[in-house]
Scaffold this motif. Sequence first.
Motif, mmCIF file in Angstrom:
data_model
loop_
_atom_site.group_PDB
_atom_site.id
_atom_site.type_symbol
_atom_site.label_atom_id
_atom_site.label_comp_id
_atom_site.label_asym_id
_atom_site.label_seq_id
_atom_site.Cartn_x
_atom_site.Cartn_y
_atom_site.Cartn_z
ATOM 1 N N PRO A 30 0.853 -1.301 -0.051
ATOM 2 C CA PRO A 30 -0.089 0.077 0.137
ATOM 3 C C PRO A 30 0.803 1.410 -0.076
ATOM 4 N N GLY A 31 0.172 2.343 -0.297
ATOM 5 C CA GLY A 31 1.008 3.656 -0.569
ATOM 6 C C GLY A 31 0.712 4.397 -1.684
ATOM 7 N N ALA A 32 1.943 5.262 -1.948
ATOM 8 C CA ALA A 32 1.858 6.032 -3.210
ATOM 9 C C ALA A 32 2.115 5.158 -4.715
ATOM 10 N N ASN A 33 2.799 3.909 -4.338
ATOM 11 C CA ASN A 33 3.212 3.067 -5.531
ATOM 12 C C ASN A 33 3.113 1.562 -5.216
ATOM 13 N N HIS A 34 2.464 1.074 -5.766
ATOM 14 C CA HIS A 34 2.493 -0.775 -5.376
ATOM 15 C C HIS A 34 3.504 -1.391 -5.478
ATOM 16 N N HIS A 35 4.557 -0.919 -5.824
ATOM 17 C CA HIS A 35 5.952 -1.423 -5.602
ATOM 18 C C HIS A 35 6.694 -0.929 -4.454
ATOM 19 N N THR A 36 6.743 0.459 -4.183
ATOM 20 C CA THR A 36 7.562 1.032 -3.377
ATOM 21 C C THR A 36 6.789 1.609 -2.307
ATOM 22 N N GLY A 37 5.494 1.800 -2.232
ATOM 23 C CA GLY A 37 4.683 2.311 -1.201
ATOM 24 C C GLY A 37 5.109 3.888 -1.013
ATOM 25 N N ASP A 38 5.392 4.217 -0.003
ATOM 26 C CA ASP A 38 5.729 5.701 0.448
ATOM 27 C C ASP A 38 7.338 5.909 0.505
ATOM 28 N N ALA A 39 8.259 4.966 0.418
ATOM 29 C CA ALA A 39 9.592 4.825 0.502
ATOM 30 C C ALA A 39 10.316 6.291 0.112
ATOM 31 N N GLY A 40 9.987 7.037 -1.070
ATOM 32 C CA GLY A 40 10.418 8.221 -1.453
ATOM 33 C C GLY A 40 9.931 9.149 -0.671
ATOM 34 N N PHE A 41 9.021 9.312 -0.150
ATOM 35 C CA PHE A 41 8.466 10.364 1.127
ATOM 36 C C PHE A 41 9.293 10.168 2.002
ATOM 37 N N VAL A 42 9.401 8.954 2.703
ATOM 38 C CA VAL A 42 9.868 8.656 3.862
ATOM 39 C C VAL A 42 11.399 8.931 3.715
ATOM 40 N N ALA A 43 11.997 8.603 2.533
ATOM 41 C CA ALA A 43 13.628 8.733 2.489
ATOM 42 C C ALA A 43 13.921 10.347 2.663
ATOM 43 N N ASP A 44 12.986 11.008 1.980
ATOM 44 C CA ASP A 44 13.336 12.398 1.890
ATOM 45 C C ASP A 44 12.957 13.466 3.013
ATOM 46 N N LEU A 45 11.848 12.847 3.633
ATOM 47 C CA LEU A 45 11.425 13.666 4.784
ATOM 48 C C LEU A 45 11.482 13.003 6.053
ATOM 49 N N GLY A 46 11.704 11.780 6.377
ATOM 50 C CA GLY A 46 11.957 11.112 7.270
ATOM 51 C C GLY A 46 10.942 10.549 8.254
ATOM 52 N N ARG A 47 9.545 10.571 7.675
ATOM 53 C CA ARG A 47 8.337 10.445 8.051
ATOM 54 C C ARG A 47 7.427 9.934 7.332
ATOM 55 N N GLU A 48 6.289 9.313 7.794
ATOM 56 C CA GLU A 48 5.272 8.828 6.960
ATOM 57 C C GLU A 48 4.604 10.007 6.509
ATOM 58 N N ARG A 57 2.849 14.165 -1.260
ATOM 59 C CA ARG A 57 3.218 12.644 -1.401
ATOM 60 C C ARG A 57 3.411 12.123 -2.864
ATOM 61 N N MET A 58 2.604 12.640 -3.829
ATOM 62 C CA MET A 58 2.907 12.320 -5.191
ATOM 63 C C MET A 58 4.271 12.880 -5.906
ATOM 64 N N HIS A 59 4.432 14.067 -5.372
ATOM 65 C CA HIS A 59 5.860 14.517 -5.985
ATOM 66 C C HIS A 59 6.670 14.045 -5.202
ATOM 67 N N GLU A 60 7.032 13.512 -4.010
ATOM 68 C CA GLU A 60 7.979 13.038 -3.469
ATOM 69 C C GLU A 60 8.234 11.501 -4.132
ATOM 70 N N HIS A 61 7.385 10.833 -4.393
ATOM 71 C CA HIS A 61 7.184 9.577 -5.085
ATOM 72 C C HIS A 61 7.938 9.814 -6.602
ATOM 73 N N PHE A 62 7.312 10.877 -7.227
ATOM 74 C CA PHE A 62 7.951 10.973 -8.609
ATOM 75 C C PHE A 62 9.436 11.495 -8.618
ATOM 76 N N VAL A 63 9.956 12.138 -7.894
ATOM 77 C CA VAL A 63 11.115 12.629 -7.696
ATOM 78 C C VAL A 63 12.161 11.473 -7.232
ATOM 79 N N ALA A 64 11.620 10.436 -6.401
ATOM 80 C CA ALA A 64 12.227 9.175 -5.986
ATOM 81 C C ALA A 64 12.340 8.352 -7.202
ATOM 82 N N VAL A 65 11.476 8.081 -7.815
ATOM 83 C CA VAL A 65 11.448 7.149 -8.926
ATOM 84 C C VAL A 65 12.263 7.679 -10.007
ATOM 85 N N ARG A 66 12.037 8.882 -10.296
ATOM 86 C CA ARG A 66 12.859 9.627 -11.447
ATOM 87 C C ARG A 66 14.440 9.673 -11.263
ATOM 88 N N THR A 67 14.944 9.756 -9.850
ATOM 89 C CA THR A 67 16.282 9.499 -9.624
ATOM 90 C C THR A 67 16.647 8.063 -9.603
#
Length: 541
Positions: A30-48, A57-67
């Motif tokens: 579950p989360g922003a993406n069905h493979h990674t969840g909210d991993a990008g959000f947590v990695a960048d902001l340190g929280r759920e 939430r969507m922005h953090e997901h896209f930036v993380a997957v783009r990188t």
Amino acid sequence: MRKYLPIAVFSLASSSSFALPPHAAPGLVPGANHHTGDAGFVADLGREPKAGEEKLRMHEHFVAVRTRLAAGTATRPELVAKRQKLLAFLDAYIAKGTTPDNAHLPWRTPVFIDDQHTICAVGYLIEQSAGHALAEKIAQSHRYSFIEDIAKDMPEVRAWVAESGFTLDELGQIQPGYQGPEVLLWRTWDLAKTAGPDDDADDDRFVADGAYTKAGLVGMIAKHRMEGDWVRRSTDPESDRVVGKGTFHHGKGTWTSFYESGTPMATGDYVRNKPSGAWQFFHESGNLAAEGSFDKGQRVGKWRFYYDTADKTPIAIGAFASDGSVSGKWRHFDARGGLLATSVVDTPDSWHKEKQLFWSVGYLLDVVPTADRIHHLIHQGSIDGGEIRLDELTTGDGKERIYLRGDDVFDVDGHKLVAVDGGWFSSDCKWSKARKRAAHGGDISALHGLMFHDAEQACTDGGTFVPEARAQRISTLVDSMQEVRSASPEFITELALGHRNAATDLPDLLAANMSLDIEWPHVDGRFTLVYGTLPGYRKNY
């Protein structure tokens, strides 16, 4: 046949913020993406992510997957340039900051192209590289599908993936899931207010006098009031159809919304720039779908909802509180207009035993017995964001009462009943006196709270087979869960767009959508459909 499903399935159908769709394959998260969840959000902001942070939430997901994708390599050497071109398209999509709106399904799900023709990230890559026609074709048949399922079913998509320079798994990592309608998240503007120094200048609550042009809505504001003709058009760049229009004087007037076919969807009064007074909603056939009142932009008081019939056969009748939430007893009807079930908000004191736990609300659905005289009660609720359900089934003569919690079956004395070789085996689960008292008395809501709060004890290893006559009664009760009391009508399937395969029976559909909040598609789905066509409404992410 009515399908009895474990609690886990119903919980997926009820929480749109974090849960996966009920048809999701095992292993997805579950989360922003069905493979990674909210991993990008947590990695960048340190929280759920928190409620109200959907855009972030969507922005953090896209930036993380783009990188992550930028560090990868093309699937074939000759596709390096193609991969880089698609990454540039992804950059453009991220810069736009737009995301589709899941206006129909009460769980987090992909939305390839939404009602306002906003396209998802993977859809944008396909549109920019293979053309708009393919993107539209995908949306028509796989609007809410994962890209893996789309590629499996559509050869032209498999071909596009093969020439994209990305693996299917990488594309799956891009595709987000969008939270569901959650009707109470919608808010209205206040034209009498102006933005302060700490407010978002783009916030629709704060609108200056003069010409207004935004998201297809065009009109004039004078002295904080809507004036003259207002029109909302589709935001689809290839369509200029009118989705709503009205004429106003000092913020007062009448608004009419339209389906894509041009037939009326809703009509009602505006006062002080917000819906206030009598409103009617319509099926696309032209038959009346619902009628009731708004006050200051909020649905209030008694509302009636109808099947798609000319004689206004009711499907649901109930009331909303001043904040727009479901209030009091609601009555639900079958296709003949006969009473099918009643539902009430039901959160007993026993549910608040543990003060540190966050409780939402509980709901009780009472299904009217049929010729078999079996009485069926369903109690659903949520605690700490998780949904729980308990069913109570009682024979017409009152000789047998059982409780179903997920796949487990219990009698009123706390014995677990297990089907074995055509009979039933009973083992003692050492229920407390309070549990037994509630179970014997048919107090399902109190029992439900006690079953959650009480520490579970292991059932005895031993036990006995129940007598044949009683075993038959138990089987009759359990088998009744398979009966279809009243099939969900086609227009509900259309509102839910075909993804309620876990709730073909109307009582099941009602139960499956009343855990965290009421999200009945023929009630809340109708409102969210209309809200998207009205002036002054936006979803509060």
